[in-house]
Design a protein around this motif. Structure first.
Motif, PDB file in Angstrom:
ATOM      1  N   ILE A  49       0.827  -1.211   0.000  1.00  0.00           N
ATOM      2  CA  ILE A  49       0.000   0.000   0.000  1.00  0.00           C
ATOM      3  C   ILE A  49       0.859   1.258   0.000  1.00  0.00           C
ATOM      4  CG2 ILE A  49      -1.651   1.380   1.340  1.00  0.00           C
ATOM      5  CD1 ILE A  49      -2.771  -1.316   2.412  1.00  0.00           C
ATOM      6  N   MET A  50       1.827   1.323   0.911  1.00  0.00           N
ATOM      7  CA  MET A  50       2.578   2.563   1.131  1.00  0.00           C
ATOM      8  C   MET A  50       3.937   2.617   0.454  1.00  0.00           C
ATOM      9  SD  MET A  50       0.553   4.552   2.528  1.00  0.00           S
ATOM     10  CE  MET A  50       1.693   5.905   2.702  1.00  0.00           C
ATOM     11  N   GLY A  51       4.428   1.491  -0.051  1.00  0.00           N
ATOM     12  CA  GLY A  51       5.701   1.502  -0.766  1.00  0.00           C
ATOM     13  C   GLY A  51       5.651   2.413  -1.990  1.00  0.00           C
ATOM     14  N   PRO A  52       4.709   2.188  -2.878  1.00  0.00           N
ATOM     15  CA  PRO A  52       4.579   3.091  -4.027  1.00  0.00           C
ATOM     16  C   PRO A  52       4.031   4.453  -3.577  1.00  0.00           C
ATOM     17  CG  PRO A  52       3.404   1.015  -4.399  1.00  0.00           C
ATOM     18  CD  PRO A  52       3.800   1.053  -2.965  1.00  0.00           C
ATOM     19  N   ILE A  53       4.359   5.481  -4.294  1.00  0.00           N
ATOM     20  CA  ILE A  53       3.908   6.831  -3.941  1.00  0.00           C
ATOM     21  C   ILE A  53       2.485   7.101  -4.465  1.00  0.00           C
ATOM     22  CG2 ILE A  53       4.853   8.016  -5.959  1.00  0.00           C
ATOM     23  CD1 ILE A  53       5.778  10.214  -3.885  1.00  0.00           C
ATOM     24  N   VAL A  54       1.904   6.162  -5.156  1.00  0.00           N
ATOM     25  CA  VAL A  54       0.598   6.338  -5.804  1.00  0.00           C
ATOM     26  C   VAL A  54      -0.491   6.860  -4.870  1.00  0.00           C
ATOM     27  CG1 VAL A  54      -1.265   5.125  -7.040  1.00  0.00           C
ATOM     28  CG2 VAL A  54       1.133   4.719  -7.655  1.00  0.00           C
ATOM     29  N   PRO A  55      -0.657   6.326  -3.652  1.00  0.00           N
ATOM     30  CA  PRO A  55      -1.731   6.862  -2.792  1.00  0.00           C
ATOM     31  C   PRO A  55      -1.583   8.364  -2.527  1.00  0.00           C
ATOM     32  CG  PRO A  55      -0.915   4.808  -1.876  1.00  0.00           C
ATOM     33  CD  PRO A  55       0.015   5.181  -3.002  1.00  0.00           C
ATOM     34  N   ILE A  56      -0.360   8.816  -2.314  1.00  0.00           N
ATOM     35  CA  ILE A  56      -0.139  10.235  -2.050  1.00  0.00           C
ATOM     36  C   ILE A  56      -0.412  11.053  -3.305  1.00  0.00           C
ATOM     37  CG2 ILE A  56       1.586  11.956  -1.392  1.00  0.00           C
ATOM     38  CD1 ILE A  56       2.746   9.746   0.480  1.00  0.00           C
ATOM     39  N   LEU A  57      -0.042  10.527  -4.450  1.00  0.00           N
ATOM     40  CA  LEU A  57      -0.328  11.216  -5.712  1.00  0.00           C
ATOM     41  C   LEU A  57      -1.836  11.331  -5.951  1.00  0.00           C
ATOM     42  CD1 LEU A  57       2.398   9.731  -8.080  1.00  0.00           C
ATOM     43  CD2 LEU A  57       2.386  11.964  -6.952  1.00  0.00           C
ATOM     44  N   LEU A  58      -2.578  10.288  -5.606  1.00  0.00           N
ATOM     45  CA  LEU A  58      -4.038  10.340  -5.784  1.00  0.00           C
ATOM     46  C   LEU A  58      -4.663  11.409  -4.883  1.00  0.00           C
ATOM     47  CD1 LEU A  58      -4.867   6.537  -6.104  1.00  0.00           C
ATOM     48  CD2 LEU A  58      -4.829   8.264  -7.925  1.00  0.00           C
ATOM     49  N   PHE A  59      -4.231  11.470  -3.627  1.00  0.00           N
ATOM     50  CA  PHE A  59      -4.751  12.515  -2.738  1.00  0.00           C
ATOM     51  C   PHE A  59      -4.311  13.897  -3.219  1.00  0.00           C
ATOM     52  CE2 PHE A  59      -5.054   8.967   0.403  1.00  0.00           C
ATOM     53  CZ  PHE A  59      -6.427   9.006   0.524  1.00  0.00           C
ATOM     54  N   SER A  60      -3.119  13.979  -3.782  1.00  0.00           N
ATOM     55  CA  SER A  60      -2.642  15.249  -4.335  1.00  0.00           C
ATOM     56  C   SER A  60      -3.496  15.684  -5.515  1.00  0.00           C
ATOM     57  CB  SER A  60      -1.180  15.122  -4.772  1.00  0.00           C
ATOM     58  OG  SER A  60      -0.354  14.849  -3.672  1.00  0.00           O
ATOM     59  N   LEU A  61      -3.937  14.736  -6.306  1.00  0.00           N
ATOM     60  CA  LEU A  61      -4.819  15.039  -7.444  1.00  0.00           C
ATOM     61  C   LEU A  61      -6.171  15.567  -6.957  1.00  0.00           C
ATOM     62  CD1 LEU A  61      -4.683  14.893 -10.524  1.00  0.00           C
ATOM     63  CD2 LEU A  61      -5.636  12.598 -10.375  1.00  0.00           C
ATOM     64  N   VAL A  62      -6.693  14.962  -5.912  1.00  0.00           N
ATOM     65  CA  VAL A  62      -7.944  15.453  -5.321  1.00  0.00           C
ATOM     66  C   VAL A  62      -7.726  16.877  -4.793  1.00  0.00           C
ATOM     67  CG1 VAL A  62      -9.642  15.108  -3.470  1.00  0.00           C
ATOM     68  CG2 VAL A  62      -8.797  13.144  -4.771  1.00  0.00           C
ATOM     69  N   HIS A  63      -6.593  17.104  -4.150  1.00  0.00           N
ATOM     70  CA  HIS A  63      -6.266  18.437  -3.644  1.00  0.00           C
ATOM     71  C   HIS A  63      -6.188  19.447  -4.782  1.00  0.00           C
ATOM     72  CE1 HIS A  63      -3.341  21.580  -2.381  1.00  0.00           C
ATOM     73  NE2 HIS A  63      -4.173  21.634  -1.358  1.00  0.00           N
ATOM     74  N   LEU A  64      -5.550  19.058  -5.878  1.00  0.00           N
ATOM     75  CA  LEU A  64      -5.447  19.939  -7.037  1.00  0.00           C
ATOM     76  C   LEU A  64      -6.836  20.292  -7.574  1.00  0.00           C
ATOM     77  CD1 LEU A  64      -3.742  21.456  -9.130  1.00  0.00           C
ATOM     78  CD2 LEU A  64      -3.664  19.320 -10.459  1.00  0.00           C
ATOM     79  N   THR A  65      -7.746  19.350  -7.533  1.00  0.00           N
ATOM     80  CA  THR A  65      -9.124  19.607  -7.949  1.00  0.00           C
ATOM     81  C   THR A  65      -9.731  20.726  -7.107  1.00  0.00           C
ATOM     82  OG1 THR A  65      -9.406  17.311  -8.645  1.00  0.00           O
ATOM     83  CG2 THR A  65     -11.425  18.563  -8.213  1.00  0.00           C
ATOM     84  N   ILE A  66      -9.524  20.650  -5.801  1.00  0.00           N
ATOM     85  CA  ILE A  66     -10.025  21.696  -4.899  1.00  0.00           C
ATOM     86  C   ILE A  66      -9.410  23.040  -5.264  1.00  0.00           C
ATOM     87  CG2 ILE A  66     -10.031  22.545  -2.513  1.00  0.00           C
ATOM     88  CD1 ILE A  66     -10.034  19.567  -1.620  1.00  0.00           C
ATOM     89  N   VAL A  67      -8.102  23.070  -5.459  1.00  0.00           N
ATOM     90  CA  VAL A  67      -7.392  24.311  -5.765  1.00  0.00           C
ATOM     91  C   VAL A  67      -7.919  24.937  -7.051  1.00  0.00           C
ATOM     92  CG1 VAL A  67      -5.146  25.301  -6.413  1.00  0.00           C
ATOM     93  CG2 VAL A  67      -5.304  23.684  -4.515  1.00  0.00           C
ATOM     94  N   VAL A  68      -8.040  24.135  -8.095  1.00  0.00           N
ATOM     95  CA  VAL A  68      -8.470  24.655  -9.395  1.00  0.00           C
ATOM     96  C   VAL A  68      -9.907  25.170  -9.330  1.00  0.00           C
ATOM     97  CG1 VAL A  68      -8.990  23.989 -11.789  1.00  0.00           C
ATOM     98  CG2 VAL A  68      -6.840  23.281 -10.740  1.00  0.00           C
ATOM     99  N   ILE A  69     -10.785  24.398  -8.726  1.00  0.00           N
ATOM    100  CA  ILE A  69     -12.193  24.819  -8.634  1.00  0.00           C
ATOM    101  C   ILE A  69     -12.319  26.067  -7.758  1.00  0.00           C
ATOM    102  CG2 ILE A  69     -14.474  24.175  -7.770  1.00  0.00           C
ATOM    103  CD1 ILE A  69     -13.848  21.308  -8.683  1.00  0.00           C
ATOM    104  N   ALA A  70     -11.631  26.076  -6.616  1.00  0.00           N
ATOM    105  CA  ALA A  70     -11.711  27.233  -5.712  1.00  0.00           C
ATOM    106  C   ALA A  70     -11.130  28.486  -6.370  1.00  0.00           C
ATOM    107  CB  ALA A  70     -10.982  26.936  -4.403  1.00  0.00           C
ATOM    108  N   ALA A  71     -10.055  28.331  -7.117  1.00  0.00           N
ATOM    109  CA  ALA A  71      -9.425  29.485  -7.770  1.00  0.00           C
ATOM    110  C   ALA A  71     -10.298  30.072  -8.869  1.00  0.00           C
ATOM    111  CB  ALA A  71      -8.071  29.082  -8.345  1.00  0.00           C
ATOM    112  N   ALA A  72     -11.199  29.276  -9.393  1.00  0.00           N
ATOM    113  CA  ALA A  72     -12.075  29.746 -10.472  1.00  0.00           C
ATOM    114  C   ALA A  72     -13.347  30.422  -9.946  1.00  0.00           C
ATOM    115  CB  ALA A  72     -12.449  28.575 -11.381  1.00  0.00           C
ATOM    116  N   GLN A  73     -13.521  30.423  -8.623  1.00  0.00           N
ATOM    117  CA  GLN A  73     -14.728  30.999  -8.037  1.00  0.00           C
ATOM    118  C   GLN A  73     -14.635  32.516  -7.932  1.00  0.00           C
ATOM    119  OE1 GLN A  73     -17.409  28.894  -7.544  1.00  0.00           O
ATOM    120  NE2 GLN A  73     -15.877  27.685  -8.613  1.00  0.00           N
ATOM    121  N   GLU A  74     -15.792  33.140  -7.913  1.00  0.00           N
ATOM    122  CA  GLU A  74     -15.852  34.588  -7.742  1.00  0.00           C
ATOM    123  C   GLU A  74     -15.203  34.969  -6.416  1.00  0.00           C
ATOM    124  OE1 GLU A  74     -19.298  37.973  -7.327  1.00  0.00           O
ATOM    125  OE2 GLU A  74     -19.733  36.213  -8.549  1.00  0.00           O
TER     126      GLU A  74
END
Length: 185
Positions: A49-74
């Motif tokens: 589970i934790m050997g590969p960095i994939v889980p952290i990358l997936l959570f980072s992708l979710v975080h990026l989604t928040i950043v992009v959507i929030a930055a596009a808000q009024e």
């Protein structure tokens, strides 16, 4: 909300729902990844589970989604101007951050940011501990709960065990070797 159109179901979410769902995923998801590193650090399952960095990358992708959507808000650019106060030495950095925490989209970005980075550091501690045979449970618990003190606890554990400071992937370079060159094998 689901709407039926013919045989298809179309799911539509509001911006607030996407941010809220992403925030919840990035808040609770990483907690499940701490458990195997703390409870069963040597387990094959933990390593898978934790050997590969994939889980952290997936959570980072979710975080990026928040950043992009929030930055596009009024009003997002107004928040950036307030955020500049944090880096203005003539103003109170603490007061600037307090102002930022009045904006739900900032909180939605900042909290997962902290949790994901803590998990990233926790994973580095766990990997270093596995490699050098150092018990990481106590340090990982504190890294999860309060972040940087967990790293300090790990560094102290390494020193007290006689194994020196953790390298966290860095190896000493030859005097004539450039840091940007690959290490010589």
């Amino acid at each position: 909300r689901r709407q039926k159109r013919g045989d298809q179901f179309i799911t539509s979410f509001s911006v607030d729902q996407i941010i809220e769902t992403s925030f919840s995923l990035d808040t609770f998801g990483p907690q499940f990844l701490w458990l195997p590193m703390i409870i069963a650090p040597q387990s094959t399952l933990t390593k898978k589970i934790m050997g590969p960095i994939v889980p952290i990358l997936l959570f980072s992708l979710v975080h990026l989604t928040i950043v992009v959507i929030a930055a596009a808000q009024e009003g997002a650019t107004d928040q950036i101007l307030i955020f500049q106060e944090v880096f203005d030495p003539s103003q109170s950095q603490l007061a600037g951050m307090a102002k930022m925490f009045q904006f739900p989209n900032f909180v939605a970005e900042e909290w997962p940011h902290v949790l994901i980075w803590d998990l990233f550091v926790g994973r580095a501690i766990w990997l270093d501990g596995l490699e050098r045979g150092i018990n990481t449970r106590f340090a990982l618990l504190f890294c999860n709960l309060i972040g940087p003190p967990g790293l300090l606890i790990y560094a102290a554990t390494c020193i007290l065990s006689g194994k020196g400071l953790p390298s966290m992937g860095f190896s000493d370079l030859d005097d004539d070797q450039d840091i940007n060159e690959p290490t010589k094998s």
